[in-house]
Enzyme design. Sequence first.
Site, PDB file in Angstrom:
ATOM      1  N   GLY A 224       0.825  -1.213   0.000  1.00  0.00           N
ATOM      2  CA  GLY A 224       0.000   0.000   0.000  1.00  0.00           C
ATOM      3  C   GLY A 224       0.851   1.251   0.000  1.00  0.00           C
ATOM      4  O   GLY A 224       0.632   2.185   0.775  1.00  0.00           O
TER       5      GLY A 224
ATOM      6  N   TYR B 237     -14.536  -3.388  10.358  1.00  0.00           N
ATOM      7  CA  TYR B 237     -13.227  -2.727  10.248  1.00  0.00           C
ATOM      8  C   TYR B 237     -12.459  -2.876  11.567  1.00  0.00           C
ATOM      9  O   TYR B 237     -11.309  -3.327  11.583  1.00  0.00           O
ATOM     10  CB  TYR B 237     -13.376  -1.248   9.879  1.00  0.00           C
ATOM     11  CG  TYR B 237     -12.033  -0.554   9.846  1.00  0.00           C
ATOM     12  CD1 TYR B 237     -11.093  -0.884   8.865  1.00  0.00           C
ATOM     13  CD2 TYR B 237     -11.680   0.387  10.808  1.00  0.00           C
ATOM     14  CE1 TYR B 237      -9.832  -0.279   8.856  1.00  0.00           C
ATOM     15  CE2 TYR B 237     -10.431   0.991  10.793  1.00  0.00           C
ATOM     16  CZ  TYR B 237      -9.508   0.657   9.818  1.00  0.00           C
ATOM     17  OH  TYR B 237      -8.260   1.246   9.805  1.00  0.00           O
TER      18      TYR B 237
END
Length: 248
Positions: free
Chosen positions: A9, A146
């Site tokens: 990422g 999450y």
Amino acid sequence: MKGKIVITGATSGFGKACAELFAAKGWQLILTGRRNDRLLQLQQQLGSCVEQIIPLDVCNRDEVFKQLGSLKDVDVLLNNAGLALGLEPSWQVNIDDWEVMVDTNIKGLMYCTRALLPSMVKGNSGHIINIGSTAGEWPYPGGNVYGGTKAFVQQFSRNLRADLLGSRVRVTVLAPGMAESEFSNVRFKGDVESAAKVYQGAEALQPVDIAETVYWLVTRPKHVNINAIEMMSIDQAWGPLAVHRDND
Ligand code: NDP
Ligand code: 8X3
């Protein structure tokens, strides 16, 4: 050369800030992410520090093992790729969003770790830094899956330490709170107004704050393992536990 870091990422936010900081410090970088145009831009920006860019979706198990499994002499794996999708209550959420978060934040992180760990263990050296979140420790409405994925990251990091005792491979979980990046644009699926509101009027953590902390972690003496760090903006703290009252 100071060392070699693999960043998942790296195309945005924390990962990009880490790439920039580690390049400035003279490290060799292996940068991954799905958006190849951004990887190419970073390669151009950071020049010869970038040993390799690898367009990679961390959810693709075979690709992760193919691309990362053969890397040698990696000093640091920064498991940073991740995302939140949506903030709806759990009974209204899009189940696909939950699956993407599990696939990315849990399974992707597992794959990258498992792909790189054997060479670290063999070389008896290395450092895995997993980006968790305050959401993994502190619940909030809409944090449902999450937060659950980040709780996994926290406990997985500790369990890795337990497995690795006796080796010189270090593991840290770094759990930031609210930080300004593309995170909220992704969470709100391009709704820039809702994304901007998250940071409005507050001085959020910036990606460079996370990068400086990651750099500090990896430059501790080799016998020092920082197990966990939780960090927040000065403008963020806990609130009281919520109570529902009949007359609300
Ligand atoms: P950004 O959205 O700015 O960056 C997320 C990065 O993850 C991008 O580079 C993206 O690259 C990459 N990514 C997402 N999905 C995948 C995938 N399937 N395969 C490979 N790469 C992927 O957000 P942040 O920098 O803020 O987030 C980085 C990490 O920090 C995440 O794990 C997030 O959960 C965590 N975090 C964020 C906080 C915040 O408030 N911002 C606070 C605490 C933790 P690409 O799209 O090119 O694949
Ligand atoms: C990101 C921080 O508070 O949006 O992990 O969950 S929060």
